[in-house]
Design an enzyme around this catalytic site. Structure first.
Site, short mmCIF file in Angstrom:
data_model
loop_
_atom_site.label_atom_id
_atom_site.label_comp_id
_atom_site.label_asym_id
_atom_site.label_seq_id
_atom_site.Cartn_x
_atom_site.Cartn_y
_atom_site.Cartn_z
N GLY A 71 0.74 -1.18 -0.07
CA GLY A 71 -0.02 -0.06 -0.12
C GLY A 71 0.86 1.43 0.04
O GLY A 71 0.43 2.21 -0.77
N THR A 72 2.04 1.31 0.82
CA THR A 72 2.68 2.39 0.64
C THR A 72 3.33 2.95 -0.68
O THR A 72 3.19 3.87 -1.00
CB THR A 72 3.98 2.15 1.57
OG1 THR A 72 3.65 1.94 3.14
CG2 THR A 72 4.82 3.36 1.76
N GLN A 183 -7.99 0.04 3.31
CA GLN A 183 -8.61 -0.75 4.50
C GLN A 183 -9.99 -1.11 3.91
O GLN A 183 -10.78 -1.91 4.47
CB GLN A 183 -9.00 0.49 5.62
CG GLN A 183 -7.68 0.68 6.47
CD GLN A 183 -7.09 -0.53 7.09
OE1 GLN A 183 -7.76 -1.54 7.32
NE2 GLN A 183 -6.04 -0.61 7.50
N SER A 203 -3.82 -2.77 -0.65
CA SER A 203 -2.85 -3.52 0.14
C SER A 203 -3.36 -4.60 0.15
O SER A 203 -4.34 -5.07 0.83
CB SER A 203 -2.47 -2.99 1.12
OG SER A 203 -1.44 -3.53 1.90
N CYS A 329 2.38 5.04 12.45
CA CYS A 329 3.25 6.13 12.48
C CYS A 329 3.70 6.62 13.69
O CYS A 329 4.46 6.85 14.21
CB CYS A 329 2.97 7.13 11.42
SG CYS A 329 1.65 8.12 12.02
C1 LIG Z 1 -5.30 3.52 4.93
C2 LIG Z 1 -3.91 2.99 4.50
N1 LIG Z 1 -3.12 3.17 3.76
C3 LIG Z 1 -1.78 2.95 3.28
C4 LIG Z 1 -1.38 1.77 4.27
C5 LIG Z 1 0.09 1.23 4.04
O1 LIG Z 1 -0.15 -0.13 3.25
P1 LIG Z 1 0.99 -1.37 3.50
O2 LIG Z 1 1.24 -1.44 4.83
O3 LIG Z 1 0.80 -2.35 2.63
O4 LIG Z 1 2.31 -0.71 3.07
C6 LIG Z 1 -2.05 1.55 5.48
C7 LIG Z 1 -1.65 0.24 6.20
O5 LIG Z 1 -1.81 0.23 7.32
C8 LIG Z 1 -3.35 1.84 5.57
O6 LIG Z 1 -4.10 1.33 6.57
#
Ligand SMILES: Cc1ncc(COP(=O)(O)O)c(C=O)c1O
Length: 385
Positions: A71-72, A183, A203, A329
């Site tokens: 996701g990141t 999510q 993700s 974070c």
């Molecule tokens: C809303 C949201 N965006 C982005 C991410 C990042 O996803 P990933 O952990 O797959 O990098 C998360 C992860 O918790 C998330 O909850």
């Protein structure tokens, strides 16, 4: 001890079907999918089928799906990649908007656009339930706004954002709407159209696929340019050898998640409402966050006065419950969650419960009793009980 895992919003357990698909694909389709030999073609075939399945599920064309490492990376590609694409087209749109309750990956990618690329950034606030007001977004978007970046469901509280109204505000000034649906893909019936999104990030780890696979889909107006370069893969939107086995398993996980969508929604919604009702009744000085309606069915967030969140997580862990104390974070920093701060609600003794469909009412009631005992014990220990 029988463990109860209540941290699905961080990482959903790998679904058995996905585990099998991962093993099968790793055995049969490990080669480079761009190669013309038989082994390469087997990998290509699996990759194409997985892309078609996932793109179809999200209402996108399979040519407009980009696989990432999670996701990141998908979020970074949406935020920084859309800016890069606009610059290459010579567009003079150098303003972006996000909300104050975004995941740290969105906040930091937007901040990077501001500090490293000189963009203007507006961060819009939320109300006490964590919702973004579309009028507040309409008030800050301008003729030179490139994109608005907003999540579908909040990762800590579960609040669903009014993405369709946000899309209207964006499209009136020709800006893009990127929805971070990490999510909700696999949890709710999410498509580009239904959200009004031009870009949608997700993700696989959040719906039972393997960790380290994410994706970005583009609608007809969505444009991105690659952030790392090196080859012609994925229509030059993301270079590097694809994790074909992980991608195949992600597609299987999404199919399974979609097949159980309705039942998984209904059973969790009942549990969510029960927890919201019973937690504050079981122990004093608690605050349950987020809206009653328009929320993710599997997330409940609760803060307790006079207890330390990390201590609470530790005690609940010893009692058999895996919960999380706040946003990823903030968890290492000891600072209160930026989401709760933006909502202006109680940040003390915060835990997030995020559950799957097998968590039933009896287990929820047992959790409430343990939680209440634990909070009281911690307060006594701190001389506050
Ligand atoms: C809303 C949201 N965006 C982005 C991410 C990042 O996803 P990933 O952990 O797959 O990098 C998360 C992860 O918790 C998330 O909850």
């Amino acid at each position: 001890m029988n463990r109860i895992y209540l941290d699905h919003a961080s990482a959903w357990p790998l679904r058995p079907e996905a585990r099998q698909a991962l093993a099968d694909a790793a055995t049969m389709a490990w080669a480079d999918p761009t190669r013309g030999h038989q082994e390469g073609r087997a990998a290509r075939d699996l990759l194409d089928r997985a892309s078609a399945t996932v793109a179809f599920a999200l209402g996108a064309d399979e040519r407009d799906l980009v696989w990432t490492s999670g996701g990141t990376e998908a979020v970074h590609l949406a935020v920084l990649g859309s800016a890069r694409a606009a610059e290459r087209r010579g567009e003079r749109r150098r303003h972006v908007v996000c909300s104050a309750v975004e995941h740290s990956s969105v906040l930091r990618a937007c901040e990077r656009l501001r500090t490293e690329h000189g963009y203007d950034l507006d961060v819009v606030g939320v109300d006490a339930s964590g919702a973004v007001d579309p009028d507040a977004v309409a008030a800050v978007v301008r003729d030179d706004t490139l994109a608005v970046h907003v999540q579908h469901a909040n990762h800590e509280i579960g609040t669903l954002q009014p993405t369709h109204e946000l899309a209207n505000a964006c499209h009136r000034v020709g800006a893009l709407l990127h929805v971070d649906a990490c999510q909700t893909v696999g949890q709710l019936g999410v498509t580009l159209d239904q959200l009004g999104a031009d870009l949608l990030s997700a993700s696989g780890a959040k719906f039972g696929g393997p960790r380290g696979v994410g994706l970005l889909v583009l609608g007809p107006r969505g444009r991105i340019a690659a952030l790392q370069e090196g080859d012609e893969r994925q229509r030059r939107r993301r270079a590097g050898l694809e994790d074909v086995a992980g991608i195949a398993a992600t597609a299987v996980a999404l199919e399974v998640a979609r097949a159980e969508l309705q039942t998984a929604y209904s059973s969790r919604e009942v549990v969510r409402r029960r927890l919201r009702e019973r937690l504050p009744a079981a122990v004093e000085d608690l605050q349950v966050h987020g809206p009653l309606a328009d929320a993710h069915p599997g997330i409940v967030a609760v803060s307790a006065l006079y207890v330390d969140g990390e201590a609470l997580v530790g005690e609940l862990d010893r009692a058999g419950y895996a919960v999380h104390s706040g946003s990823s974070c903030a968890s290492d920093s000891g600072r209160p969650s930026h989401v709760l701060v933006a909502m202006g609600v109680l940040t003390h003794g915060h835990v997030r419960l995020s559950f799957g469909p097998s968590f039933d009412l009896a287990q929820a009631d047992a959790f409430v009793a343990t939680y209440a005992d634990t909070v009281r014990a911690l307060r006594r220990r701190g001389g506050l009980g």
